[in-house]
Write a protein that holds these residues in place. Structure first.
Motif, PDB file in Angstrom:
ATOM      1  N   SER A   1      -1.716  16.340  -3.329  1.00  0.00           N
ATOM      2  CA  SER A   1      -2.048  15.454  -4.448  1.00  0.00           C
ATOM      3  C   SER A   1      -2.119  13.982  -4.068  1.00  0.00           C
ATOM      4  O   SER A   1      -2.851  13.211  -4.695  1.00  0.00           O
ATOM      5  N   MET A   2      -1.397  13.567  -3.028  1.00  0.00           N
ATOM      6  CA  MET A   2      -1.298  12.139  -2.721  1.00  0.00           C
ATOM      7  C   MET A   2      -2.635  11.463  -2.399  1.00  0.00           C
ATOM      8  O   MET A   2      -2.891  10.344  -2.869  1.00  0.00           O
ATOM      9  N   PRO A   3      -3.527  12.072  -1.612  1.00  0.00           N
ATOM     10  CA  PRO A   3      -4.784  11.364  -1.312  1.00  0.00           C
ATOM     11  C   PRO A   3      -5.593  11.010  -2.553  1.00  0.00           C
ATOM     12  O   PRO A   3      -6.289   9.995  -2.572  1.00  0.00           O
ATOM     13  N   ARG A   4      -5.511  11.821  -3.594  1.00  0.00           N
ATOM     14  CA  ARG A   4      -6.305  11.599  -4.799  1.00  0.00           C
ATOM     15  C   ARG A   4      -5.609  10.677  -5.790  1.00  0.00           C
ATOM     16  O   ARG A   4      -6.198  10.270  -6.786  1.00  0.00           O
ATOM     17  N   TYR A   5      -4.366  10.379  -5.513  1.00  0.00           N
ATOM     18  CA  TYR A   5      -3.582   9.566  -6.442  1.00  0.00           C
ATOM     19  C   TYR A   5      -4.067   8.113  -6.420  1.00  0.00           C
ATOM     20  O   TYR A   5      -4.403   7.572  -5.370  1.00  0.00           O
ATOM     21  N   VAL A   6      -4.098   7.499  -7.596  1.00  0.00           N
ATOM     22  CA  VAL A   6      -4.428   6.077  -7.721  1.00  0.00           C
ATOM     23  C   VAL A   6      -3.183   5.361  -8.231  1.00  0.00           C
ATOM     24  O   VAL A   6      -2.630   5.722  -9.281  1.00  0.00           O
ATOM     25  N   VAL A   7      -2.731   4.392  -7.484  1.00  0.00           N
ATOM     26  CA  VAL A   7      -1.529   3.650  -7.868  1.00  0.00           C
ATOM     27  C   VAL A   7      -1.832   2.837  -9.121  1.00  0.00           C
ATOM     28  O   VAL A   7      -2.680   1.945  -9.105  1.00  0.00           O
ATOM     29  N   SER A   8      -1.165   3.174 -10.214  1.00  0.00           N
ATOM     30  CA  SER A   8      -1.401   2.532 -11.509  1.00  0.00           C
ATOM     31  C   SER A   8      -0.131   1.831 -11.966  1.00  0.00           C
ATOM     32  O   SER A   8       0.937   1.983 -11.354  1.00  0.00           O
ATOM     33  N   PRO A   9      -0.208   1.054 -13.066  1.00  0.00           N
ATOM     34  CA  PRO A   9       1.000   0.371 -13.560  1.00  0.00           C
ATOM     35  C   PRO A   9       2.153   1.326 -13.862  1.00  0.00           C
ATOM     36  O   PRO A   9       3.313   0.948 -13.759  1.00  0.00           O
ATOM     37  N   GLY A  10       1.827   2.582 -14.230  1.00  0.00           N
ATOM     38  CA  GLY A  10       2.877   3.554 -14.515  1.00  0.00           C
ATOM     39  C   GLY A  10       3.770   3.815 -13.322  1.00  0.00           C
ATOM     40  O   GLY A  10       4.975   4.098 -13.475  1.00  0.00           O
ATOM     41  N   TYR A  11       3.212   3.716 -12.124  1.00  0.00           N
ATOM     42  CA  TYR A  11       3.995   3.949 -10.904  1.00  0.00           C
ATOM     43  C   TYR A  11       5.090   2.897 -10.755  1.00  0.00           C
ATOM     44  O   TYR A  11       6.261   3.224 -10.509  1.00  0.00           O
ATOM     45  N   GLN A  12       4.721   1.639 -10.935  1.00  0.00           N
ATOM     46  CA  GLN A  12       5.714   0.581 -10.806  1.00  0.00           C
ATOM     47  C   GLN A  12       6.744   0.661 -11.926  1.00  0.00           C
ATOM     48  O   GLN A  12       7.939   0.418 -11.707  1.00  0.00           O
ATOM     49  N   SER A  13       6.296   1.017 -13.132  1.00  0.00           N
ATOM     50  CA  SER A  13       7.234   1.154 -14.254  1.00  0.00           C
ATOM     51  C   SER A  13       8.261   2.238 -13.961  1.00  0.00           C
ATOM     52  O   SER A  13       9.462   2.068 -14.225  1.00  0.00           O
TER      53      SER A  13
ATOM     54  N   LEU B   1       9.762   7.235 -19.726  1.00  0.00           N
ATOM     55  CA  LEU B   1       8.482   6.566 -19.501  1.00  0.00           C
ATOM     56  C   LEU B   1       7.381   7.422 -20.109  1.00  0.00           C
ATOM     57  O   LEU B   1       7.184   8.572 -19.705  1.00  0.00           O
ATOM     58  N   GLU B   2       6.687   6.881 -21.096  1.00  0.00           N
ATOM     59  CA  GLU B   2       5.591   7.601 -21.734  1.00  0.00           C
ATOM     60  C   GLU B   2       4.275   7.135 -21.111  1.00  0.00           C
ATOM     61  O   GLU B   2       3.911   5.967 -21.222  1.00  0.00           O
ATOM     62  N   LEU B   3       3.594   8.041 -20.456  1.00  0.00           N
ATOM     63  CA  LEU B   3       2.322   7.692 -19.824  1.00  0.00           C
ATOM     64  C   LEU B   3       1.255   7.471 -20.883  1.00  0.00           C
ATOM     65  O   LEU B   3       1.101   8.275 -21.800  1.00  0.00           O
TER      66      LEU B   3
ATOM     67  N   HIS C   1       0.854  -1.188   0.000  1.00  0.00           N
ATOM     68  CA  HIS C   1       0.000   0.000   0.000  1.00  0.00           C
ATOM     69  C   HIS C   1       0.891   1.240   0.000  1.00  0.00           C
ATOM     70  O   HIS C   1       1.053   1.909   1.022  1.00  0.00           O
ATOM     71  N   PRO C   2       1.501   1.535  -1.152  1.00  0.00           N
ATOM     72  CA  PRO C   2       2.538   2.567  -1.209  1.00  0.00           C
ATOM     73  C   PRO C   2       2.079   3.952  -0.777  1.00  0.00           C
ATOM     74  O   PRO C   2       2.863   4.707  -0.209  1.00  0.00           O
ATOM     75  N   LYS C   3       0.820   4.307  -1.014  1.00  0.00           N
ATOM     76  CA  LYS C   3       0.381   5.641  -0.606  1.00  0.00           C
ATOM     77  C   LYS C   3       0.555   5.843   0.894  1.00  0.00           C
ATOM     78  O   LYS C   3       0.941   6.924   1.352  1.00  0.00           O
ATOM     79  N   LEU C   4       0.281   4.792   1.663  1.00  0.00           N
ATOM     80  CA  LEU C   4       0.346   4.908   3.115  1.00  0.00           C
ATOM     81  C   LEU C   4       1.786   5.014   3.600  1.00  0.00           C
ATOM     82  O   LEU C   4       2.145   5.937   4.327  1.00  0.00           O
ATOM     83  N   TRP C   5       2.620   4.061   3.185  1.00  0.00           N
ATOM     84  CA  TRP C   5       3.979   4.079   3.725  1.00  0.00           C
ATOM     85  C   TRP C   5       4.816   5.206   3.137  1.00  0.00           C
ATOM     86  O   TRP C   5       5.696   5.753   3.810  1.00  0.00           O
ATOM     87  N   VAL C   6       4.534   5.589   1.897  1.00  0.00           N
ATOM     88  CA  VAL C   6       5.264   6.714   1.313  1.00  0.00           C
ATOM     89  C   VAL C   6       4.936   8.001   2.055  1.00  0.00           C
ATOM     90  O   VAL C   6       5.815   8.782   2.427  1.00  0.00           O
ATOM     91  N   SER C   7       3.644   8.227   2.298  1.00  0.00           N
ATOM     92  CA  SER C   7       3.222   9.448   2.984  1.00  0.00           C
ATOM     93  C   SER C   7       3.758   9.492   4.411  1.00  0.00           C
ATOM     94  O   SER C   7       4.329  10.500   4.852  1.00  0.00           O
ATOM     95  N   THR C   8       3.580   8.396   5.119  1.00  0.00           N
ATOM     96  CA  THR C   8       4.030   8.353   6.514  1.00  0.00           C
ATOM     97  C   THR C   8       5.546   8.470   6.616  1.00  0.00           C
ATOM     98  O   THR C   8       6.081   9.198   7.454  1.00  0.00           O
ATOM     99  N   GLY C   9       6.234   7.750   5.741  1.00  0.00           N
ATOM    100  CA  GLY C   9       7.692   7.786   5.767  1.00  0.00           C
ATOM    101  C   GLY C   9       8.237   9.162   5.436  1.00  0.00           C
ATOM    102  O   GLY C   9       9.217   9.622   6.037  1.00  0.00           O
ATOM    103  N   MET C  10       7.612   9.836   4.477  1.00  0.00           N
ATOM    104  CA  MET C  10       8.049  11.185   4.121  1.00  0.00           C
ATOM    105  C   MET C  10       7.878  12.139   5.303  1.00  0.00           C
ATOM    106  O   MET C  10       8.782  12.914   5.632  1.00  0.00           O
TER     107      MET C  10
END
Length: 748
Positions: free
Chosen positions: A167-179, A309-311, A134-143
């Motif tokens: 911007s983070m709460p509205r972000y949806v983790v998509s395949p582009g993030y992992q790429s 990386l082309e979105l 759940h990257p949104k959670l640990w990224v936000s907390t860690g930052m």
């Protein structure tokens, strides 16, 4: 305690499901995102069914949470689980836990079955592997944790931190993030490109936040790459963000002297293994292409390290989740949310102009988010996304490139490269704009991926089209508002089909069926020039030709479609109804059509429609008789296949009012034709129509034979077993059911 505010209610449920699965070492079922009947999560134990209910009430009071719990109790009584857990992000006190436990006492082992925010936080600490999913959670907390411990860095990165947290709460983790993560891990440099509004900056901010949480010092570059060189620290890991690094105008104008070398040098330095540095850049696709044309260093580096990386376009599931997250974290009024929940989301997530930038605008305070009619206002904004395209068009493109975007509007959805080049050159010449073969190719490179797309057809011809319909609508709006461009497009037209397309865009009946009143009025002011262009291009080659192979040889050549002139005559009649066409032009066009029919040239289906249109138009009886005579002679003289018979019979019965049963000689001719077809086993594809003709001729025996041929042709294969389409999983986030349930939450 971790920052759960970055999660939506759905994301919180997914987190809790993973935590409980890890805690109890079992599979936890999750259910559709809508009304849950008291169950968000469920798992089986030897002693019975366990149920968990999740309440993400980060903006609510305890009184509201307690009231929601009482409502859930009514559902739990019907479910009768062996054990019930109540999980919330609310930071509960001991007494508050006790009060909730009292409501569910019959199904809980104790107050410990009420989990507050700190309890969930403890579970995450115990199961760290879950947090990584759940990257949104640990990224936000860690930052936040890292910046809290490093006040000096926090002060320097304050503005960046605020933008990320927004911007983070509205972000949806998509395949582009992992790429993007993979590219950064491999090359230490990631250049994110894509159209305006696709989410480049938000993705870059997520990557920055992740690296901050890993102990990297954030450095934001705003003016030029020298800032990065100045901020370099050998003794500390750093992550650099250079948003819109090629600027807001063209690449050649943007970069200071030698900046391309300094940029190339820092990319080479960071790409080295063990550098401890990361570089994230963003740019619009068309500016990147312009840059590669001007600076070989950038192209060479990209080819060497593959760090671009082309979105791409979002999936249906991503679109739905992005819209939901924006709404869930917004201040959109309850009445507006109910309108969305009742189906208002459908036209938004399926809209051709959908992109996160517009979604953010329509869920923000600058938009009307309280009045009724919210979905309609939302869609109206998507219908006219000029605010995004306007800046890119006016500030980033040369006039030659702008004219290429414009002239593509005069082509039927897509254009062959040679035809587009000829039309673009003619338009540039009419406006005194210098255009060469090299500059045309450069324009294509700059525009591709943002305003236009290029691909190869099956014959390997290069095909050009607008990137999406919103670009076409934007360009048409620009054309309609500029009398000079309208006049130049009409005067410079070299293909008749260009005039057809621009007229239909205005009047309605082209790809955008609703028409464009402003464009039509602008064309009307140029109607004399328009009709002169029609006369000049009347016999020009069509934009869509047919490829024909010469016998068994590999030789291929292009021919006009057979209905070329019929279509053009019917268009002339449309123009005549709209403006009143020059009689000389109309007469010359019809004379050309008649000469083709007399030589048996044309398409019979289109010819039949055209004669009907002519008969309903005031072209004069003498001219109409000449047209009819030519068509009748053509139809009567050529009866070689089933289509010939079908169109001739229809012509006799519908235009002349003749009953086919009164034509015995023609009936015998038709019977002889069908006998040959049936005996040879070469039954025509339109057997049903041939059966009707046999009945109209009074040939009942032939009709029965054709009926038998139809049955044989469509007799089912006994060995055939349908595959059956595999149904998508109930939890498929792209399914209509899941999406309906997801937005249904907003109406609760």
């Amino acid at each position: 305690m971790r920052d759960f505010s970055v999660l939506s209610d759905v994301e919180f449920e997914e987190l809790v499901g993973d935590l409980l699965g890890a805690e109890h070492d079992t599979l936890v079922e999750r259910f559709a995102a809508g009304a849950d009947g008291g169950i968000d999560l469920r798992w089986a134990r030897p002693e019975g069914i366990h149920i968990a209910q999740c309440k993400h009430y980060h903006k609510s009071s305890f009184a509201q949470l307690l009231n929601a719990a009482r409502k859930e109790a009514q559902k739990v009584r019907k479910l009768k689980p062996h054990r019930y857990l109540f999980v919330t992000t609310f930071d509960l006190s001991v007494s508050q836990k006790d009060r909730i436990h009292e409501i569910f006492e019959s199904w809980m082992t104790g107050p410990g079955d009420v989990l507050g925010g700190k309890d969930v936080d403890a579970l995450i600490t115990r199961h760290s592997e879950v947090e990584r999913r759940h990257p949104k959670l640990w990224v936000s907390t860690g930052m936040q944790l890292f910046l809290a411990l490093h006040a000096d860095m926090a002060n320097r990165a304050e503005a960046l931190r605020q933008r990320i947290e927004k911007s983070m709460p509205r972000y949806v983790v998509s395949p582009g993030y992992q790429s993007a993560r993979d590219i950064l891990t491999t090359h230490n440099v990631c250049l994110i490109s894509g159209p305006p509004g696709i989410g480049k900056t938000t993705l870059a901010q997520m990557l920055i936040a992740e690296h901050i949480s890993m102990g990297y010092e954030p450095v934001e570059v705003s003016a030029d790459i020298n800032e990065a060189w100045t901020a370099l620290r050998r003794d500390h890991p750093q992550v650099f963000l250079y948003d819109d690094f090629l600027g807001q105008i063209t690449f050649a104008e943007r970069l200071p002297k030698n900046e391309d070398k300094r940029l190339s040098d820092i990319i080479e330095k960071f790409s080295a293994a063990g550098s401890g540095k990361k570089l994230i850049l963003t740019t619009r696709e068309y500016i990147l292409r312009d840059a590669k044309l001007n600076y070989e260093r950038l192209s060479d580096l990209e080819a060497k390290y593959h760090f671009v990386l082309e979105l791409q376009a979002y999936s249906k599931a991503d679109r739905a989740q992005i819209l939901y997250n924006h709404l869930w974290h917004s201040d959109v009024g309850r009445a507006c949310l109910r309108e969305i929940a009742k189906g208002g989301y459908k036209e938004i997530i399926s809209h051709r102009s959908y992109n996160p930038r517009l979604i953010e605008y329509c869920t923000g305070r600058a938009f009307d988010i309280t009045s009724t009619g919210y979905p309609e206002r939302f869609k109206a904004t998507l219908d006219h996304p000029e605010k995004i395209w306007k800046v890119a068009f006016e500030k980033h493109l040369t006039l030659e490139q702008q004219l290429l975007v414009n002239i593509l509007c005069t082509f039927p959805r897509e254009a062959r490269l040679d035809s587009l080049h000829a039309a673009h050159t003619s338009l540039c010449d009419s406006l005194g704009v210098i255009s060469t073969g090299a500059s045309f190719r450069e324009s294509l490179d700059v525009l591709e991926g943002t305003f236009i797309s290029l691909h190869k057809d099956v014959e390997r011809n290069t095909i050009v089209r607008h990137l999406n319909p919103s670009v076409t609508e934007f360009a048409l709006t620009r054309i309609a508002a500029d009398p000079r461009i309208i006049d130049a497009i009409v005067r410079s037209a070299i293909f008749f089909d260009q005039l057809t397309e621009i007229f239909l865009y205005g009047r309605g009946g082209s790809f955008f069926r609703r028409g464009n009143t402003t464009l039509m009025e602008a064309l009307g002011r140029n109607k004399d020039q328009f009709m002169q262009a029609m006369a000049r291009t009347l016999d020009s080659r069509p934009l869509s030709q047919i490829e024909v192979q010469l016998g068994e040889t590999p030789t291929v050549f292009m021919i006009d479609p057979p209905d070329k002139m019929e279509n053009r005559i019917r268009f002339c009649l449309q123009v005549d109804l709209e403006w009143g066409i020059d009689p000389i032009l109309l007469r010359s066009a019809i004379d050309l059509l008649i000469s083709r029919w007399r030589t048996g040239t044309g398409d019979k289906a289109s010819a039949s429609r055209t004669l009907e249109s002519l008969s309903q138009h005031s072209i004069g009886e003498d001219l109409l008789n000449l047209a009819h005579e030519a068509l009748h002679t053509w139809f009567d003289s050529k009866l070689n296949d089933a289509d010939d018979w079908y169109f001739y019979a229809n012509h006799l019965s519908e235009y002349h009012g003749i009953h086919l049963v009164d034509l015995p000689d023609l009936a015998l001719h038709f019977e002889s034709f069908m006998d040959r077809q049936l005996l040879e086993g070469s039954s025509p594809y339109n057997l049903d129509e041939m059966k009707s003709l046999a009945e109209d001729f009074g040939l009942s025996v032939l009709s029965d034979r054709i009926e038998e041929a139809i049955r044989e042709e469509y007799e089912p294969d006994d060995e055939y077993e349908p595959d059956g389409s595999r149904q998508s999983d109930e939890g498929d986030k792209g399914s209509d059911e899941y999406i309906a349930d997801l937005f249904g939450r907003l109406g609760e």
